[in-house]
Design an enzyme around this catalytic site. Structure first.
Site, PDB file in Angstrom:
ATOM      1  CG  ASN A  54       1.929   5.674   8.595  1.00  0.00           C
ATOM      2  OD1 ASN A  54       2.973   6.297   8.438  1.00  0.00           O
ATOM      3  ND2 ASN A  54       1.709   4.881   9.616  1.00  0.00           N
ATOM      4  NE  ARG A  55       0.288   0.833   1.381  1.00  0.00           N
ATOM      5  CZ  ARG A  55       0.602   1.113   0.123  1.00  0.00           C
ATOM      6  NH1 ARG A  55      -0.288   1.643  -0.679  1.00  0.00           N
ATOM      7  NH2 ARG A  55       1.807   0.884  -0.332  1.00  0.00           N
TER       8      ARG A  55
END
Ligand code: C5P
Length: 219
Positions: free
Chosen positions: A30-31
């Site tokens: 994920n960012r």
């Protein structure tokens, strides 16, 4: 000296992404910059708490007075959180990857036929597990990045995961990786709206709120 309302309290904080390897050179993630979680760890330590920061792969300096445990995967994060118990306070800020795959030991080659199909397994929900743990911290706080119906989704998440508070983060603007956060703090009584604030200020307010909670209810 600064007042230390959280002296003698142990806290565990998760921050950053997790990386789930696909092969030695590729991963799923994920960012997440880790900035909000690192700021929370720093703010709790500043109020005197004994903080373990379980950090995914990020390039941030360790805040003063914080004990940092670096991990890569969600399973490693889960084990590091377990190892940090017992704790009075847990703040799970990490953007844990929802899925992992069985990593190939050798680099997968592109040449030839169709792209590979990834078979995904669900990662453990570290926050939900901790909320129902035999050694559950007295105060368990989760974060929730939402783009719409922020308060309703966050309130539902609070119930589903079994945590005490949800810090709901409105990410409909350009918040990801940025300096500011727009927060709604959701507890059992409802939602409190905070103005647009730098992540460090969000962390300071949250740490103060946590200290107030233990002052009112020292058990
Ligand atoms: O379900 P969602 O990912 O939106 O929930 C976010 C909250 O749950 C955050 O506090 C995050 O750190 C935590 N979480 C976790 N383990 C997961 C997924 C999310 O601890 N596998």
């Amino acid at each position: 000296a600064e007042p230390a309302p959280l002296a003698g309290r142990r806290a565990v904080v998760t921050a950053g992404p997790t990386h789930e390897p696909i092969d030695p050179v590729r991963y799923i993630a994920n960012r997440s910059s880790g900035r909000q979680g690192f700021a929370v760890a720093a703010a709790l330590a500043k109020l005197g708490a004994d903080v373990t920061l379980v950090a995914g792969p990020v390039t941030l300096p360790t805040p003063p007075g914080v004990q940092r445990v670096d991990i890569e995967t969600a399973l490693q994060m889960q084990a590091a959180v377990e190892a940090a118990l017992p704790a009075d306070i847990a703040v799970m800020v990490a953007a844990v990857a929802d899925w992992r795959t069985d990593a190939e030991p050798r680099k997968m080659k592109k040449a030839g036929s169709a792209p590979p199909a990834l078979s995904l397994k669900e990662n453990p929900d570290i926050l939900a597990e901790l909320s129902r743990h035999a050694e559950r911290p007295a105060l368990v706080v989760g974060f929730a990045a939402e783009t719409h119906n922020v308060e309703a989704h966050a309130a539902a998440k609070r119930t589903r995961k079994g945590c005490d508070w949800i810090v709901a983060n409105d990410v409909s603007g350009g918040v990801m990786g940025g300096a500011d956060n727009r927060i709604h703090l959701i507890d059992e009584t409802g939602a409190e709206d905070w103005p647009d604030l730098p992540k460090e200020e969000v962390a300071r307010r949250l740490a103060t709120r946590i200290a107030d909670h233990f002052t009112k209810d020292p058990s």
